[in-house]
Design an enzyme around this catalytic site. Structure first.
Site, PDB file in Angstrom:
ATOM      1  N   ASP A  10       5.242   0.612  11.840  1.00  0.00           N
ATOM      2  CA  ASP A  10       3.987  -0.004  11.380  1.00  0.00           C
ATOM      3  C   ASP A  10       3.841  -1.449  11.832  1.00  0.00           C
ATOM      4  O   ASP A  10       2.821  -2.074  11.564  1.00  0.00           O
ATOM      5  CB  ASP A  10       3.895   0.060   9.845  1.00  0.00           C
ATOM      6  CG  ASP A  10       3.736   1.468   9.363  1.00  0.00           C
ATOM      7  OD1 ASP A  10       3.888   1.706   8.157  1.00  0.00           O
ATOM      8  OD2 ASP A  10       3.482   2.359  10.198  1.00  0.00           O
ATOM      9  N   ARG A  39       0.819  14.547  12.413  1.00  0.00           N
ATOM     10  CA  ARG A  39       1.262  14.241  11.030  1.00  0.00           C
ATOM     11  C   ARG A  39       1.459  15.526  10.205  1.00  0.00           C
ATOM     12  O   ARG A  39       0.837  15.732   9.171  1.00  0.00           O
ATOM     13  CB  ARG A  39       0.263  13.325  10.336  1.00  0.00           C
ATOM     14  CG  ARG A  39      -0.187  12.107  11.108  1.00  0.00           C
ATOM     15  CD  ARG A  39       0.841  11.010  11.200  1.00  0.00           C
ATOM     16  NE  ARG A  39       1.240  10.427   9.952  1.00  0.00           N
ATOM     17  CZ  ARG A  39       0.615   9.417   9.338  1.00  0.00           C
ATOM     18  NH1 ARG A  39      -0.482   8.954   9.856  1.00  0.00           N
ATOM     19  NH2 ARG A  39       1.072   8.929   8.219  1.00  0.00           N
ATOM     20  N   LYS A  55       0.844  -1.208   0.000  1.00  0.00           N
ATOM     21  CA  LYS A  55       0.000   0.000   0.000  1.00  0.00           C
ATOM     22  C   LYS A  55       0.872   1.247   0.000  1.00  0.00           C
ATOM     23  O   LYS A  55       0.654   2.171  -0.782  1.00  0.00           O
ATOM     24  CB  LYS A  55      -0.887   0.005   1.236  1.00  0.00           C
ATOM     25  CG  LYS A  55      -1.549   1.336   1.544  1.00  0.00           C
ATOM     26  CD  LYS A  55      -2.395   1.328   2.794  1.00  0.00           C
ATOM     27  CE  LYS A  55      -1.631   1.532   4.067  1.00  0.00           C
ATOM     28  NZ  LYS A  55      -1.287   2.918   4.394  1.00  0.00           N
ATOM     29  N   ASN A  56       1.908   1.260   0.847  1.00  0.00           N
ATOM     30  CA  ASN A  56       2.706   2.476   1.016  1.00  0.00           C
ATOM     31  C   ASN A  56       3.710   2.704  -0.098  1.00  0.00           C
ATOM     32  O   ASN A  56       4.403   3.713  -0.104  1.00  0.00           O
ATOM     33  CB  ASN A  56       3.393   2.460   2.380  1.00  0.00           C
ATOM     34  CG  ASN A  56       2.385   2.680   3.499  1.00  0.00           C
ATOM     35  OD1 ASN A  56       1.224   2.990   3.237  1.00  0.00           O
ATOM     36  ND2 ASN A  56       2.807   2.488   4.722  1.00  0.00           N
ATOM     37  N   ARG A  66      -8.511  -0.594   5.185  1.00  0.00           N
ATOM     38  CA  ARG A  66      -7.688   0.402   4.488  1.00  0.00           C
ATOM     39  C   ARG A  66      -6.330  -0.165   4.098  1.00  0.00           C
ATOM     40  O   ARG A  66      -5.721   0.264   3.126  1.00  0.00           O
ATOM     41  CB  ARG A  66      -7.480   1.622   5.398  1.00  0.00           C
ATOM     42  CG  ARG A  66      -8.695   2.495   5.604  1.00  0.00           C
ATOM     43  CD  ARG A  66      -8.291   3.753   6.335  1.00  0.00           C
ATOM     44  NE  ARG A  66      -7.107   4.282   5.690  1.00  0.00           N
ATOM     45  CZ  ARG A  66      -6.120   4.926   6.347  1.00  0.00           C
ATOM     46  NH1 ARG A  66      -6.220   5.117   7.643  1.00  0.00           N
ATOM     47  NH2 ARG A  66      -5.074   5.396   5.709  1.00  0.00           N
ATOM     48  N   CYS A  95      -4.176  12.483  12.216  1.00  0.00           N
ATOM     49  CA  CYS A  95      -4.942  11.234  12.259  1.00  0.00           C
ATOM     50  C   CYS A  95      -4.794  10.690  13.685  1.00  0.00           C
ATOM     51  O   CYS A  95      -4.168  11.309  14.536  1.00  0.00           O
ATOM     52  CB  CYS A  95      -4.443  10.244  11.215  1.00  0.00           C
ATOM     53  SG  CYS A  95      -2.918   9.465  11.665  1.00  0.00           S
TER      54      CYS A  95
END
Ligand code: EPZ
Length: 420
Positions: free
Chosen positions: A307, A122, A22-23, A400, A117
């Site tokens: 993460d 952030r 995803k990243n 997500r 978030c």
């Protein structure tokens, strides 16, 4: 609001196919806006965040064709607009990354500032400072960044105060079409930065040093078509291996890249796992043993990934012994702790950066709530290792970042159901 029901207890035992990262996919989709002809991106994970980024491209008037293998062909030459609305940016922060490519390719852009978030404020100050250093005129008005560049952006030497992953990616993209050479110092070394650099190079960019802390980009006049296959998701790989460790089982992750996971594999070996690897697979086997507690401290790549912190804390919660989990990147990334403690874990927070974990033999099922993407999967790991049936609420957070959760977990022998 979807919920996930998990019957704890069974040892995971099986194989899981890892999706595209995803990243890596998110900045790469933004980078397609730099080209003047179609760019094809393959191995995109089917995630809500990816859909949002494709929606963002659509909102700019860019045509996106999805082929039968679910690769996307982006037609940036059809771009109609350079305004990225708050409605989309607020739901997915990485969509802010369209700013640099639009500015560099079209000379102007209007992109909503991403909010904070759950895990922290952030800020994006380093993104904006870097673009200004390249000659962009930046104005923040009504929550929108209004940027313009009279001519081409100019190459510049930019020292990043903090190691920022998307900051590095953002400035690398903008520099690709700038006039002159840009040097990014104290750049992020994450593999996703390298994957983006490889995609940009395929489009015609001239980039050296991606993966080190100094990246040099020689701006070119134009960028064109390429076919790029997104790298495998190292965070998803780590997540499923840790789930195997927490259930004293065996998990083989395939279509992945174990060489990107050294810090995590080292810690899992310290926890007593037998780890074997190949070019594109990695297998963890606890041989039925309970994990030993292992302290971890998050750091920018190649350190232990932030993460993976929440997932590893869940492993320590059922491991033998005590451990310290130290979060050095984000200000509020322990929201999973209060939920895991509801399941009988013994975790005590010292401020907002250290968790002291005393492992317990077994957790007990309890209704819990997901709070952010990676914390939500730490609750899955806790539920898999608990006695009884756990229901996790607000699992939209997980959708997500993790593709086909129930199918992948069921494929490993987990008893899991999605509830409406
Ligand atoms: C990326 O976020 C990832 N997201 C995050 O993954 C990941 O946790 C993070 O990098 C760290 O590895 C994507 O790649 C889409 P940062 P990013 O900029 O780039 C400070 C997930 O779970 N900072 O590297 O936004 C910032 O506050 C997500 O998939 C500034 O001060 O993170 C933080 O303390 C969560 N000013 C530190 O740098 C800036 O302008 C690192 O943040 C930018 C960042």
């Amino acid at each position: 609001m979807d919920r996930l029901q998990i019957d704890g207890g069974p040892r995971l035992d099986g194989t899981v196919r890892i999706s595209g990262a995803k990243n890596s996919a998110l900045p790469i989709l933004a980078a397609t806006l730099l080209a003047d002809s179609p760019v094809t991106i393959a191995n995109l994970p089917h995630l809500h965040d990816i859909t949002t980024m494709i929606e963002m491209l659509g909102c700019l008037g860019v045509e996106v064709v999805i082929d039968e293998k679910l690769a996307v062909e982006v037609h940036p030459e059809t771009l109609l607009d350079v305004v990225a609305p708050y409605e989309l940016v607020k739901t997915m922060r990485a969509s802010f990354l369209v700013l640099g490519p639009l500015l560099s390719r079209h000379g102007r852009a209007e992109v909503s500032l991403p909010g904070g978030c759950a895990i922290g404020p952030r800020p994006v100050d380093l993104h904006l400072k870097g673009l200004a250093a390249m000659g962009a005129e930046i104005e923040v008005d009504g929550g929108y960044v209004k940027a313009r560049s009279p001519g081409r952006l100019k190459g510049a030497r930019i020292l990043l105060d903090v190691v920022t992953v998307t900051g590095t990616e953002h400035l690398m993209m903008a520099a690709a079409l700038a006039d002159g050479v840009t040097v990014l110092e104290n750049a992020a070394r994450e593999p996703e930065v390298v994957d983006l650099a490889e995609c940009l190079t395929g489009m015609g960019a001239v980039i050296r040093g991606a993966g080190t802390d100094t990246i040099t980009i020689e701006g070119v006049e134009r960028l064109g078509s390429t076919y790029h296959r997104v790298m495998p998701d190292r965070i998803e790989t780590a997540t499923y291996l840790i789930a195997g460790a927490a259930t004293r089982g065996r998990v083989r992750a395939v279509a992945t890249k174990p060489s990107l996971l050294d810090a995590v594999l080292t810690k899992l070996r310290e926890a007593g796992a037998v780890i074997t690897t190949g070019e594109d697979w990695v297998e963890l086997d606890m041989e039925g043993r309970r994990a030993k507690a292992v302290s971890v401290r998050t750091a920018p790549y190649p350190g232990f990934p932030t993460d993976v912190q929440a997932q590893f804390l869940a492993l320590n919660a059922v491991a033998e012994g005590s451990s310290r989990v130290t979060e050095t990147i984000f200000e509020n990334r322990f929201m999973h702790v209060q939920e895991i403690n509801r399941m009988g874990a013994k975790v005590v927070l010292e401020g907002n950066s250290v968790a002291i974990v005393e492992g317990v033999e077994r957790l007990k099922a309890a209704p819990v709530m997901a709070t952010d993407l990676r914390a939500s999967f730490s609750l899955v790991i806790a539920a898999l290792a608990a006695e009884g049936q756990t229901v996790i609420d607000r699992i939209y957070h997980m959708d997500r970042g993790y593709e086909c959760i129930e199918e992948k977990l069921a494929g490993l022998g987990a008893q899991v159901r999605r509830l409406p």
